[in-house]
Design a protein around this motif. Structure first.
Motif, short mmCIF file in Angstrom:
data_model
loop_
_atom_site.label_atom_id
_atom_site.label_comp_id
_atom_site.label_asym_id
_atom_site.label_seq_id
_atom_site.Cartn_x
_atom_site.Cartn_y
_atom_site.Cartn_z
N LEU A 159 5.79 42.78 55.66
CA LEU A 159 6.38 41.57 55.50
C LEU A 159 7.67 41.51 54.92
N CYS A 160 7.84 42.22 53.86
CA CYS A 160 9.27 42.11 52.86
C CYS A 160 10.33 42.91 53.99
N GLY A 161 9.96 43.79 54.73
CA GLY A 161 11.00 44.26 55.57
C GLY A 161 11.47 43.27 56.69
N HIS A 162 10.86 42.28 56.96
CA HIS A 162 11.51 41.40 57.90
C HIS A 162 12.42 40.26 57.22
N LEU A 163 12.37 40.29 55.92
CA LEU A 163 13.39 39.44 54.91
C LEU A 163 14.77 39.43 55.20
N PRO A 164 15.29 40.56 55.09
CA PRO A 164 16.64 41.07 55.45
C PRO A 164 17.20 40.21 56.55
N ALA A 165 16.53 40.55 57.86
CA ALA A 165 17.08 39.83 59.21
C ALA A 165 16.72 38.42 58.98
N LEU A 166 15.99 37.79 58.35
CA LEU A 166 15.77 36.42 58.22
C LEU A 166 16.82 35.81 57.36
N LEU A 167 17.28 36.58 56.45
CA LEU A 167 18.25 36.08 55.39
C LEU A 167 19.69 36.13 56.39
N ALA A 168 19.96 37.05 56.91
CA ALA A 168 21.13 37.09 57.65
C ALA A 168 21.33 36.30 58.81
N SER A 169 20.08 35.91 59.64
CA SER A 169 20.12 34.82 60.64
C SER A 169 20.32 33.44 59.95
N GLN A 170 19.87 33.20 58.52
CA GLN A 170 20.16 32.04 58.03
C GLN A 170 21.55 31.87 57.74
N GLN A 171 22.23 32.94 57.24
CA GLN A 171 23.54 32.74 56.71
C GLN A 171 24.53 32.60 57.98
N LYS A 172 24.19 33.18 59.08
CA LYS A 172 24.91 32.80 60.42
C LYS A 172 24.81 31.63 60.70
N LEU A 173 23.58 30.92 60.71
CA LEU A 173 23.15 29.58 61.13
C LEU A 173 23.99 28.55 60.31
N ALA A 174 23.77 28.76 59.05
CA ALA A 174 24.44 27.97 57.89
C ALA A 174 25.82 27.91 58.30
N ALA A 175 26.67 29.08 58.54
CA ALA A 175 27.99 28.95 58.82
C ALA A 175 28.36 28.15 60.04
N ALA A 176 27.64 28.29 60.93
CA ALA A 176 27.76 27.84 62.29
C ALA A 176 27.39 26.22 62.49
N LEU A 177 26.57 25.64 61.62
CA LEU A 177 26.03 24.69 61.94
C LEU A 177 26.00 23.89 60.50
N PRO A 178 26.75 22.87 60.12
CA PRO A 178 27.06 22.38 58.81
C PRO A 178 25.57 21.59 58.41
N GLU A 179 25.07 20.94 59.49
CA GLU A 179 23.76 20.01 59.06
C GLU A 179 22.60 21.10 58.60
N PHE A 180 22.61 22.33 59.00
CA PHE A 180 21.49 23.31 58.54
C PHE A 180 21.84 23.60 57.26
N LYS A 181 23.14 23.50 56.77
CA LYS A 181 23.63 24.39 55.31
C LYS A 181 22.49 23.90 54.24
N PRO A 182 22.27 22.60 53.99
CA PRO A 182 21.52 22.36 52.86
C PRO A 182 20.05 23.16 52.98
N TYR A 183 19.64 23.43 53.98
CA TYR A 183 18.24 23.93 54.40
C TYR A 183 18.28 25.43 54.21
N ALA A 184 19.49 26.10 53.92
CA ALA A 184 19.67 27.63 53.71
C ALA A 184 19.63 28.02 52.46
N THR A 185 18.35 28.01 51.99
CA THR A 185 17.99 27.97 50.50
C THR A 185 17.77 29.54 49.95
N MET A 186 17.20 30.48 51.04
CA MET A 186 16.79 31.63 50.88
C MET A 186 18.22 32.63 50.17
#
Length: 210
Positions: A159-186
């Motif tokens: 499970l822990c091994g999936h977290l780096p990819a989750l964090l990376a996708s969160q960061q890319k999405l936060a950079a591309a979609l301003p409305e998502f940024k407040p939810y990028a808390t990981m």
């Protein structure tokens, strides 16, 4: 659909582990291969099946912690909703939303595997406890239960091994979609803490066993 969060896995696993520590109400039937509480694994399996259906067919709720307590969701089609309101997205943003959704689903699936392993351990522990009561051989019982517990720790590390990819996708999405940024808390600390916590538990259990 309920919010998918790693902490939601804890009650499921804790229930299974507590059940593993309980003595069966009918040791003779458990020793014969019929666990007194054979419903544990079935109940968890049914819950996992329903959770998988919700993950793939329903909206994934990311958080209720946005501005003003607004809830954010990603639909199976890649729409981004804030309190039920659809946010306009480009095809590129939709692709990132679908990628992030798949990463969240992967973490949830891995978490469910931890829960399933816990249910299996509960069933095995009850059967072995019954055999130990009848035979007086507690050493072999402990060895078998510890071996099964190690499988849970292995699943937790996966499970822990999936977290780096989750964090990376969160960061890319936060950079591309301003409305998502407040939810990028990981954060990276969450990734680091996951493996550290599992390893800490492993060390503590090995010390207790020694």
């Amino acid at each position: 659909m309920k919010r998918i969060h790693l902490s939601l896995l804890t009650p499921l696993l804790a229930t299974a582990m507590l059940s593993a520590c309980a003595q069966p109400s009918n040791p003779a039937s458990a020793a014969a291969g019929q666990p007194a509480d054979g419903t544990i694994a079935r109940a968890v399996d049914e819950a996992v099946t329903e959770a998988r259906r919700e993950i793939h067919e329903g909206n994934i709720t990311l958080s209720n912690d946005g501005p003003g307590g607004a809830k954010a969701e990603i639909t199976p089609q890649g729409d981004f909703l804030i309190d039920g309101r659809k946010v306009g997205v480009t095809p590129a943003q939709r692709a990132l939303l679908l990628e992030h959704r798949s990463r969240v689903a992967a973490v949830a699936e891995a978490g469910m595997q931890v829960g399933l392993k816990g249910a299996e351990l509960a069933t095995i522990a009850m059967k072995e406890a019954a055999r130990g009561l009848l035979s007086g051989d507690s050493t072999s019982v402990e060895a078998k239960v510890e071996a099964e517990a190690a499988k849970i720790q292995g699943s937790a590390l996966q499970l822990c091994g999936h977290l780096p990819a989750l964090l990376a996708s969160q960061q890319k999405l936060a950079a591309a979609l301003p409305e998502f940024k407040p939810y990028a808390t990981m954060t990276q600390a969450d990734v680091d803490d996951c493996k550290a916590d599992v390893k800490k538990d492993m060390v503590a259990e090995n010390a207790a066993a020694g």
